[in-house]
Enzyme design. Structure first.
Site, PDB file in Angstrom:
ATOM      1  N   THR A 219       1.550  -4.995  -9.989  1.00 50.92           N
ATOM      2  CA  THR A 219       1.864  -5.369 -11.319  1.00 50.92           C
ATOM      3  C   THR A 219       0.663  -5.760 -12.130  1.00 50.92           C
ATOM      4  O   THR A 219      -0.065  -6.636 -11.387  1.00 50.92           O
ATOM      5  CB  THR A 219       2.983  -6.376 -11.281  1.00 50.92           C
ATOM      6  OG1 THR A 219       4.227  -5.940 -10.903  1.00 50.92           O
ATOM      7  CG2 THR A 219       3.284  -6.921 -12.755  1.00 50.92           C
TER       8      THR A 219
ATOM      9  N   GLU B 163       0.720  -1.271   0.062  1.00 51.38           N
ATOM     10  CA  GLU B 163      -0.106  -0.059   0.129  1.00 51.38           C
ATOM     11  C   GLU B 163       0.840   1.132  -0.098  1.00 51.38           C
ATOM     12  O   GLU B 163       1.997   1.050   0.244  1.00 51.38           O
ATOM     13  CB  GLU B 163      -0.895  -0.064   1.257  1.00 51.38           C
ATOM     14  CG  GLU B 163      -2.001  -1.129   1.277  1.00 51.38           C
ATOM     15  CD  GLU B 163      -2.965  -1.241   2.425  1.00 51.38           C
ATOM     16  OE1 GLU B 163      -3.560  -2.045   2.581  1.00 51.38           O
ATOM     17  OE2 GLU B 163      -2.700  -0.197   3.175  1.00 51.38           O
ATOM     18  N   PRO B 164       0.364   2.367  -0.191  1.00 56.85           N
ATOM     19  CA  PRO B 164       1.310   3.512  -0.215  1.00 56.85           C
ATOM     20  C   PRO B 164       2.065   3.826   0.968  1.00 56.85           C
ATOM     21  O   PRO B 164       3.043   4.362   0.924  1.00 56.85           O
ATOM     22  CB  PRO B 164       0.073   4.765  -0.430  1.00 56.85           C
ATOM     23  CG  PRO B 164      -1.068   4.025  -1.304  1.00 56.85           C
ATOM     24  CD  PRO B 164      -1.193   2.809  -0.523  1.00 56.85           C
TER      25      PRO B 164
ATOM     26  N   GLY C  68      30.718   0.188 -24.086  1.00 54.48           N
ATOM     27  CA  GLY C  68      31.483   1.541 -24.333  1.00 54.48           C
ATOM     28  C   GLY C  68      30.047   2.566 -24.512  1.00 54.48           C
ATOM     29  O   GLY C  68      28.846   2.258 -23.875  1.00 54.48           O
ATOM     30  N   GLY C  69      30.363   3.482 -25.366  1.00 53.15           N
ATOM     31  CA  GLY C  69      29.385   4.216 -25.920  1.00 53.15           C
ATOM     32  C   GLY C  69      28.194   3.994 -26.458  1.00 53.15           C
ATOM     33  O   GLY C  69      26.846   4.256 -26.275  1.00 53.15           O
TER      34      GLY C  69
ATOM     35  N   TRP D  61       1.685  -0.051  -6.218  1.00 51.37           N
ATOM     36  CA  TRP D  61       2.912  -0.882  -6.767  1.00 51.37           C
ATOM     37  C   TRP D  61       2.495  -2.275  -7.327  1.00 51.37           C
ATOM     38  O   TRP D  61       2.941  -3.285  -7.005  1.00 51.37           O
ATOM     39  CB  TRP D  61       4.087  -1.057  -5.957  1.00 51.37           C
ATOM     40  CG  TRP D  61       4.474   0.235  -5.284  1.00 51.37           C
ATOM     41  CD1 TRP D  61       4.281   0.563  -3.879  1.00 51.37           C
ATOM     42  CD2 TRP D  61       4.898   1.165  -5.858  1.00 51.37           C
ATOM     43  NE1 TRP D  61       5.034   1.780  -3.722  1.00 51.37           N
ATOM     44  CE2 TRP D  61       5.300   2.304  -5.037  1.00 51.37           C
ATOM     45  CE3 TRP D  61       5.273   1.701  -7.276  1.00 51.37           C
ATOM     46  CZ2 TRP D  61       5.931   3.686  -5.141  1.00 51.37           C
ATOM     47  CZ3 TRP D  61       6.096   2.787  -7.597  1.00 51.37           C
ATOM     48  CH2 TRP D  61       6.297   3.852  -6.588  1.00 51.37           C
TER      49      TRP D  61
ATOM     50  N   GLN E 273      29.418  -1.157 -19.877  1.00 52.69           N
ATOM     51  CA  GLN E 273      30.521  -0.833 -19.657  1.00 52.69           C
ATOM     52  C   GLN E 273      31.565  -1.340 -20.828  1.00 52.69           C
ATOM     53  O   GLN E 273      32.270  -0.815 -21.722  1.00 52.69           O
ATOM     54  CB  GLN E 273      31.247  -0.975 -18.586  1.00 52.69           C
ATOM     55  CG  GLN E 273      32.970  -0.634 -18.296  1.00 52.69           C
ATOM     56  CD  GLN E 273      32.728   0.954 -18.183  1.00 52.69           C
ATOM     57  OE1 GLN E 273      31.710   1.534 -17.813  1.00 52.69           O
ATOM     58  NE2 GLN E 273      34.211   1.661 -18.686  1.00 52.69           N
TER      59      GLN E 273
ATOM     60  N   GLU F  13       9.126  -7.334  -4.337  1.00 53.68           N
ATOM     61  CA  GLU F  13       8.701  -8.611  -3.318  1.00 53.68           C
ATOM     62  C   GLU F  13       9.751  -8.721  -2.295  1.00 53.68           C
ATOM     63  O   GLU F  13      10.378  -9.949  -2.189  1.00 53.68           O
ATOM     64  CB  GLU F  13       8.700  -9.816  -4.339  1.00 53.68           C
ATOM     65  CG  GLU F  13       7.554  -9.859  -5.233  1.00 53.68           C
ATOM     66  CD  GLU F  13       7.604 -11.003  -6.000  1.00 53.68           C
ATOM     67  OE1 GLU F  13       7.634 -12.254  -5.567  1.00 53.68           O
ATOM     68  OE2 GLU F  13       7.008 -11.002  -7.052  1.00 53.68           O
TER      69      GLU F  13
END
Length: 392
Positions: free
Chosen positions: A168, A135-136, A348-349, A166, A345, A372
């Site tokens: 699903t 719950e919230p 890379g880019g 939350w 990593q 969970e």
């Protein structure tokens, strides 16, 4: 670059039937799930037709009794199915795990009459479930939930009021397994209910805008005087928290398997890139620093797979497995976070762009350390088993 398909995982499967099942799952994953995953996740599209296909193929009720439409599969096999699905697309793998979690209460604690009436449609009839505990204001402290269920006027049913968070499949589920307070404060005052998705007074908020898993709707679900008959109460009054924890022990194994699936997909992507990308006249996979990264990634994945399978085999044997489930959830999700980060990593880019799936795997891995039971909660659970309860 030449196409280099990753090798399938060499799985320790107990029967020929299980090997055939994994082959079926891989075929569905490669044909129906993986090719659309990046595009549909970017668009935030929930693949309901995939879940319909999985239901038709007998893959939404694998660990449950075939008498009610299940697959009679041990957790050792079911979890490896989840891993294969999550490697293709986490929205699907995690969705199957959540659906299985949603069926657990009725399949384990429901009466014979309830099981006969509801389970066939839940396990193989195309329905999709959601599990409503958080719950919230009550996430990790689930025993403090405030959603209430009170007897209606004639005493023959219940009226549920409150908000779950939350969730699903919130807003798209056909049924909700709901924990609500029917008595005193704390865990002893909680009861479980099976609520149809089209019940009057049930509604869902707009889905949360998440870092990853954008195709999987996560939403608050509101219960505004939702009426259900007493025949939809699962177990005894006040037994709901016990039912919830029982489901979560099994559900944590599902999360662990999904995490290893994401990690394996990230490793496969990193290996493919590293063996094809050339720098200084040779593949970057020839450089020792990068080779050692790949070796560490592969080792942690294998260790995680072995850990969740150990817990699954304990469960299949009817032995206590809560400690091992918490360990598997902790280790496997931390592994997924580390492996996916390393995959970015290595690329890379390119790893930082949406043109390659590594960045999506990294974003998706993070949520697995949270759902969970956060990994901090898992450490608390493990410590209680190792060192006993905390002193007051």
């Amino acid at each position: 670059m030449p196409d280099r398909a990753p090798q399938p995982v060499d799985r320790p499967l107990p029967t020929e039937e299980a090997r055939d099942l994994i082959s079926l799952v891989r075929d569905i994953a490669q044909r129906e799930i993986a090719p659309k995953a990046a595009e549909e996740e970017d668009a935030g599209r929930f693949p309901r037709e995939v879940f319909s296909l999985l239901s038709e193929s007998g893959l939404l009720g694998l660990p449950y009794d075939s008498e009610y439409g299940g697959g009679d599969q041990p957790y050792e096999v079911y979890l490896q199915v989840l891993e294969e699905l999550a490697a293709a697309r986490l929205t699907v793998g995690l969705g199957v795990s959540v659906h299985t979690l949603s069926c657990h209460a009725l399949a384990t604690f429901g009466s014979k009459e309830q099981q006969v009436e509801h389970l066939p449609a839940m396990l193989g009839g195309g329905l999709l479930g959601a599990y409503c505990l958080s719950e919230p204001a009550s996430g990790s402290d689930a025993a403090s939930l405030r959603t209430k269920a009170v007897r209606d006027g004639d005493g023959d049913g219940w009226v549920i009021t409150g908000t779950k968070a939350w969730i699903t499949h919130g807003g798209v589920a056909d049924f909700y397994t709901v924990m609500a307070r029917t008595g005193e404060e704390g865990p002893r005052g909680i009861t479980a209910f099976l609520v149809p998705g089209n019940a009057e007074g049930l509604s869902a908020a707009a889905p949360e805008k998440k870092m990853g898993m954008k195709g999987s709707p996560t939403a608050q679900v509101h219960f505004d005087g939702v009426r259900v008959g007493d025949d939809r109460r699962i177990g005894e009054e006040g037994q709901g928290f016990t039912i919830a924890l029982s489901a979560l022990d099994s559900g944590r194994l599902g999360i662990a398997a999904c995490a290893i699936g994401v990690a394996q997909a990230a490793l496969d992507e990193a290996v493919t890139y590293a063996t094809e990308r050339r720098q200084f006249g040779k593949p970057i996979a020839d450089f020792q620093g990068l080779r050692f990264m790949l070796a560490d990634m592969a080792t942690q994945i294998e260790a995680g797979r072995a850990l969740y399978l150990t817990a699954a085999r304990l469960k299949d044997a009817g032995r206590p497995f809560a400690k091992q489930a918490a360990m598997a959830k902790l280790h496997c999700t931390d592994t997924a976070m580390k492996v996916t980060t390393d995959a970015v990593q290595i690329l890379g880019g390119y790893g930082y762009t949406a043109d390659f799936p590594a960045e999506r795997f990294m974003r998706e891995a993070k949520v697995l350390q949270i759902v969970e039971g956060t990994n901090q909660i898992q450490r608390m659970v493990i410590a209680r088993h190792v060192a006993g309860p905390e002193t007051r």
